[in-house]
Scaffold this motif. Structure first.
Motif, PDB file in Angstrom:
ATOM      1  N   SER B 359      52.347  29.652  48.471  1.00 29.43           N
ATOM      2  CA  SER B 359      51.440  30.420  47.623  1.00 29.43           C
ATOM      3  C   SER B 359      50.055  30.446  48.275  1.00 29.43           C
ATOM      4  CB  SER B 359      51.384  29.821  46.215  1.00 29.43           C
ATOM      5  OG  SER B 359      50.968  28.474  46.278  1.00 29.43           O
ATOM      6  N   TYR B 360      49.089  31.071  47.608  1.00 28.89           N
ATOM      7  CA  TYR B 360      47.817  31.359  48.287  1.00 28.89           C
ATOM      8  C   TYR B 360      46.606  31.116  47.395  1.00 28.89           C
ATOM      9  CZ  TYR B 360      51.530  33.957  50.531  1.00 28.89           C
ATOM     10  OH  TYR B 360      52.733  34.289  51.089  1.00 28.89           O
ATOM     11  N   LEU B 361      45.525  30.723  48.032  1.00 28.40           N
ATOM     12  CA  LEU B 361      44.231  30.702  47.347  1.00 28.40           C
ATOM     13  C   LEU B 361      43.497  31.954  47.787  1.00 28.40           C
ATOM     14  CD1 LEU B 361      43.268  26.946  47.763  1.00 28.40           C
ATOM     15  CD2 LEU B 361      43.989  28.104  45.666  1.00 28.40           C
ATOM     16  N   VAL B 362      42.894  32.649  46.831  1.00 29.52           N
ATOM     17  CA  VAL B 362      42.267  33.928  47.165  1.00 29.52           C
ATOM     18  C   VAL B 362      40.871  34.038  46.562  1.00 29.52           C
ATOM     19  CG1 VAL B 362      44.493  35.123  47.244  1.00 29.52           C
ATOM     20  CG2 VAL B 362      43.168  35.145  45.143  1.00 29.52           C
ATOM     21  N   GLU B 363      40.113  34.948  47.111  1.00 27.46           N
ATOM     22  CA  GLU B 363      38.823  35.307  46.525  1.00 27.46           C
ATOM     23  C   GLU B 363      38.707  36.825  46.564  1.00 27.46           C
ATOM     24  OE1 GLU B 363      35.428  33.411  48.265  1.00 27.46           O
ATOM     25  OE2 GLU B 363      34.014  34.608  47.072  1.00 27.46           O
ATOM     26  N   ILE B 364      38.112  37.408  45.529  1.00 31.77           N
ATOM     27  CA  ILE B 364      37.950  38.864  45.517  1.00 31.77           C
ATOM     28  C   ILE B 364      36.635  39.222  46.200  1.00 31.77           C
ATOM     29  CG2 ILE B 364      37.942  40.958  44.096  1.00 31.77           C
ATOM     30  CD1 ILE B 364      40.484  39.144  43.885  1.00 31.77           C
ATOM     31  N   LYS B 365      36.747  39.982  47.280  1.00 31.15           N
ATOM     32  CA  LYS B 365      35.549  40.423  47.999  1.00 31.15           C
ATOM     33  C   LYS B 365      35.632  41.932  48.188  1.00 31.15           C
ATOM     34  CE  LYS B 365      34.761  36.153  50.605  1.00 31.15           C
ATOM     35  NZ  LYS B 365      34.981  35.445  51.861  1.00 31.15           N
ATOM     36  N   ASP B 366      34.577  42.628  47.829  1.00 31.58           N
ATOM     37  CA  ASP B 366      34.526  44.088  47.971  1.00 31.58           C
ATOM     38  C   ASP B 366      35.770  44.772  47.398  1.00 31.58           C
ATOM     39  OD1 ASP B 366      32.075  43.865  49.272  1.00 31.58           O
ATOM     40  OD2 ASP B 366      33.071  43.496  51.197  1.00 31.58           O
ATOM     41  N   GLY B 367      36.201  44.294  46.259  1.00 33.61           N
ATOM     42  CA  GLY B 367      37.348  44.906  45.584  1.00 33.61           C
ATOM     43  C   GLY B 367      38.678  44.626  46.234  1.00 33.61           C
ATOM     44  N   LYS B 368      38.731  43.607  47.096  1.00 33.10           N
ATOM     45  CA  LYS B 368      40.001  43.292  47.751  1.00 33.10           C
ATOM     46  C   LYS B 368      40.304  41.801  47.628  1.00 33.10           C
ATOM     47  CE  LYS B 368      40.341  47.043  50.975  1.00 33.10           C
ATOM     48  NZ  LYS B 368      39.926  47.539  52.255  1.00 33.10           N
ATOM     49  N   GLN B 369      41.592  41.520  47.577  1.00 35.39           N
ATOM     50  CA  GLN B 369      42.019  40.132  47.500  1.00 35.39           C
ATOM     51  C   GLN B 369      42.011  39.554  48.925  1.00 35.39           C
ATOM     52  OE1 GLN B 369      46.201  39.282  46.525  1.00 35.39           O
ATOM     53  NE2 GLN B 369      45.508  38.851  44.466  1.00 35.39           N
ATOM     54  N   VAL B 370      41.192  38.566  49.154  1.00 36.23           N
ATOM     55  CA  VAL B 370      41.130  37.961  50.491  1.00 36.23           C
ATOM     56  C   VAL B 370      41.765  36.568  50.420  1.00 36.23           C
ATOM     57  CG1 VAL B 370      39.595  37.160  52.320  1.00 36.23           C
ATOM     58  CG2 VAL B 370      39.020  39.223  51.030  1.00 36.23           C
ATOM     59  N   ILE B 371      42.795  36.362  51.228  1.00 35.57           N
ATOM     60  CA  ILE B 371      43.485  35.064  51.232  1.00 35.57           C
ATOM     61  C   ILE B 371      42.600  34.057  51.958  1.00 35.57           C
ATOM     62  CG2 ILE B 371      45.582  33.833  51.930  1.00 35.57           C
ATOM     63  CD1 ILE B 371      46.425  36.098  50.161  1.00 35.57           C
TER      64      ILE B 371
END
Lengths: 292, 381
Positions: B359-371
């Motif tokens: 599974s993944y940890l993500v952050e939303i940057k500029d409207g995109k999911q960044v892993i």
């Protein structure tokens, strides 16, 4: 204290949207003795019209709104009056109420069939800037919504009280027979009320959909709360709609914060019941006497 | 008196109605009990699109063991009583497999129907309690809350979060997630600064945001369904909430990002499934989904897609269509994405029907999911 003020401002913005829709209820009642329970759907429909103009025809939001406004006047103003109200108004209010209830279900299901039951994002007409005024953080969107709602209500009030057409509309509301004798074109005045109602619904959709998001059943809650707001403020008073809407919006926020979020949705209903019991004509309404 | 011809016609009609609604011999019937209206429409629509894409691909490639899939979708309106009725009606038709529902509350009432009918049910619910009831025919398509929350809680503790507000939706999904997270917080000495429930379908979140701000915690954890999550993020931004906002799967999903717009930026969380995962098979699926539907798949799209491919993988592994044997084969079974590419990722099931995978940890940057980090399957730790 800043929390309290923040809640009051946010509640006033939400209440402003309720007020615009509530104004539709009061106008139609005053002009034609009509209660329109499809009002929530009349707010939902312009939201989807705007989405259509923006996503399919590629229009920017202001143009999409103007196109929607024109279409709303035609369909939800003129069309609604001619197709639904005119044939049924000669019977009684109950017949019309049932017809509008049916219309609300029909419109909802039609939009669901065409646009799916999915929820859609909707752009805001205001910027998402956050302002700090006296330590209170307020969004430009909330301020804009309050300003637009208040301006429309006050402008409408001025139109009804200070113009010949507005007074003629009020005369029709008070006594159709006497207005006819005085040479007022009653049917035209009633049509104006329906057109204004349609325009209010379109503006309401523009203001509330960025927060509620566009969905085929988004009018359920809005229509009901607008109805409560209209009763609370006074069904025969335009300023009453504003008062009722703002009261519901602000109290919902205060109860949701200081008592429990679980009670928030019941605030409008409780207020409605209290007003119906102790002041049936509404807070700013006047007692109406009718022959039965 | 009824004419003889009329009676014959009536008899023929009744006989036709009485026939099992199963698929023809050359087909295999799969029933999808799904939220296509009501509060679960966003999740259910994504799941359905994922299912349809997989069915189309599998049928185009010759089906499962030479039999084409005949899929039936039925809307449960996101209401448990209707979900149960849909499951009961579906069970009467004896499909090979039942897919869905997605909402944990709908799964909760439907799974006993599948169990009694001995039909494998591959569903999208994430509430931890679903697979803790000893069902032999119930299988997940994603990590359950009890597996996912420890991963997120570890991340929070590592980032110095000492107190947190928990905002959750008052349904089986939200309550299950809230309970799992609060338990993990306690285990890591993270103080529960405020515990705020919200209503399914709630429109206005201003009081929730103000209450969360008043708690003055280090962070906020949100666990609601898609629409509510999006509205909540919009309200957080509108009222200027400035603490880190975390979520598990839904809050940082593609659908919520799309609905919340710029308000989603900055949200962080753990996701079990993402089309942005650094995995060529998943990314290829993301492209196919976008091409087919002109929208990005969220975790529910992947869940629906992999659910159908799990049926194919398990059946081909068995070499025959046998519901009981299939359920037994999935329990404790491992499926490799190299051997069954439609599964997208290696996955293994335990004896309860829970699955384990990365599974993944993500952050939303500029409207995109960044892993930001790839977490290994729990079993590999």
């Amino acid at each position: 204290m800043t929390d309290f003020l923040q809640l009051v401002i946010a509640g006033t913005a939400t209440g402003g949207c309720y007020a615009l829709a509530a104004l539709g209820f009061t106008l139609l009642w005053q002009a034609s003795g009509t209660i329109n329970f499809a009002l929530g759907e009349m707010v939902m429909l312009p939201a989807f019209m705007m989405l259509f103009f923006m996503s399919v025809l590629g229009l920017p939001l202001p143009l999409a709104f103007l196109a929607t406004l024109a279409l709303s006047l035609l369909v939800m103003g003129y069309g609604f009056k001619r197709v639904v109200v005119d044939p049924l108004i000669r019977h009684d209010v109950i017949t019309l109420v049932i017809a509008t209830l049916g219309l609300s279900i029909g419109v909802r299901q039609a939009v669901k069939g065409v646009a799916s039951a999915q929820v859609f994002t909707f752009p805001s007409v205001f910027s998402d800037t956050l302002l700090t005024i006296g330590g209170v953080r307020v969004s430009a969107g909330d301020i804009g919504t309050v300003v637009v709602a208040c301006t429309i209500v006050l402008a409408l009030q001025a139109f009804l009280n200070r113009t010949v057409t507005g007074r003629a509309m009020q005369a029709v509301a008070q006594n159709r027979d006497a207005a006819t004798v005085l040479g007022i074109k009653v049917e035209r005045m009633v049509l104006y009320a329906f057109l204004i109602n349609a325009a209010l619904a379109a503006v309401s959709a523009l203001l509330i959909t960025p927060v509620y998001l566009a969905k085929f059943d988004m009018g359920d809650t809005l229509g009901l709360k607008a109805f409560y707001a209209a009763i609370i403020g006074g069904f025969n008073n335009s300023r009453g709609a504003l008062l009722g809407g703002v009261l519901v919006g602000v109290l919902e926020n205060l109860v949701g914060t200081y008592i429990s979020p679980g009670y928030k949705e019941g605030v409008a209903l409780v207020l409605f019941m209290v007003v119906i019991v102790f002041r049936p004509q509404g807070l700013l309404g006047t007692v109406e006497e009718r022959k039965v | 008196m009824m004419h003889r011809r009329t009676a014959l016609k009536l008899g023929a009609a009744l006989a036709t109605i009485g026939l099992p609604a199963g698929a023809a011999e050359s087909e295999v019937a799969i029933h999808n009990n799904v939220e296509l209206s009501g509060t679960g429409v966003t999740s259910g629509s994504m799941w359905k699109m994922g299912v349809d894409l997989a069915v189309k691909e599998i049928n185009a490639a010759g089906g499962i063991l030479g039999r084409k899939i005949a899929i039936t979708h039925q809307d449960n309106q996101s209401q448990p009583q209707i979900a149960k009725a849909v499951a009961t009606k579906a069970a009467d038709a004896e499909p090979y497999v039942m897919l869905g529902p997605i909402f944990s509350g709908d799964v909760n009432v439907s799974m006993a129907v599948a169990e009694n009918a001995e039909i494998p049910m591959i569903m999208g619910g994430e509430a931890a309690n679903l697979t803790q009831q000893g069902m032999k025919y119930l299988f997940r398509t994603s990590l359950n809350q009890a597996s996912a929350m420890p991963k997120l809680a570890n991340y929070l503790a590592k980032n110095g979060v000492k107190s947190m507000v928990v905002v959750w939706g008052a349904n089986d999904f939200g309550k299950g997630g809230r309970d799992a997270m609060v338990k993990e917080m306690a285990a890591r000495n993270i103080k529960l600064a405020a515990d705020i429930s919200t209503e399914p379908g709630q429109m206005d979140f201003s009081p929730v945001v103000v209450n969360a701000s008043k708690a003055n915690a280090d962070a906020l954890f949100s666990y609601m369904n898609e629409e509510e999550s999006a509205r909540f993020l919009i309200a957080l931004k509108k009222l200027g909430y400035d603490k880190p906002v975390y979520g598990e799967t839904v809050l940082v999903s593609q659908k919520v990002i799309e609905l919340a717009g710029p308000a989603a930026n900055g949200a962080k969380g753990h996701v079990g499934l993402s089309v942005d995962a650094p995995n060529p098979k998943v990314q290829e699926f993301g492209r196919k989904f976008m091409q087919a539907y002109n929208t990005s798949s969220d975790h529910n799209g992947i869940k629906g897609y992999t659910a159908v491919y799990l049926v194919k993988a398990a059946t081909e592994k068995l070499g025959k269509f046998d519901r009981k044997a299939m359920a037994a084969a999935i329990h404790g079974g491992s499926f490799s994405a190299a051997q069954y590419p439609g599964l997208l990722m290696d996955e293994s099931y335990d004896d309860k029907g829970d699955l384990d995978r990365e599974s993944y940890l993500v952050e939303i940057k500029d409207g995109k999911q960044v892993i930001t980090e790839v977490l290994p399957p729990v079993g590999k730790k």
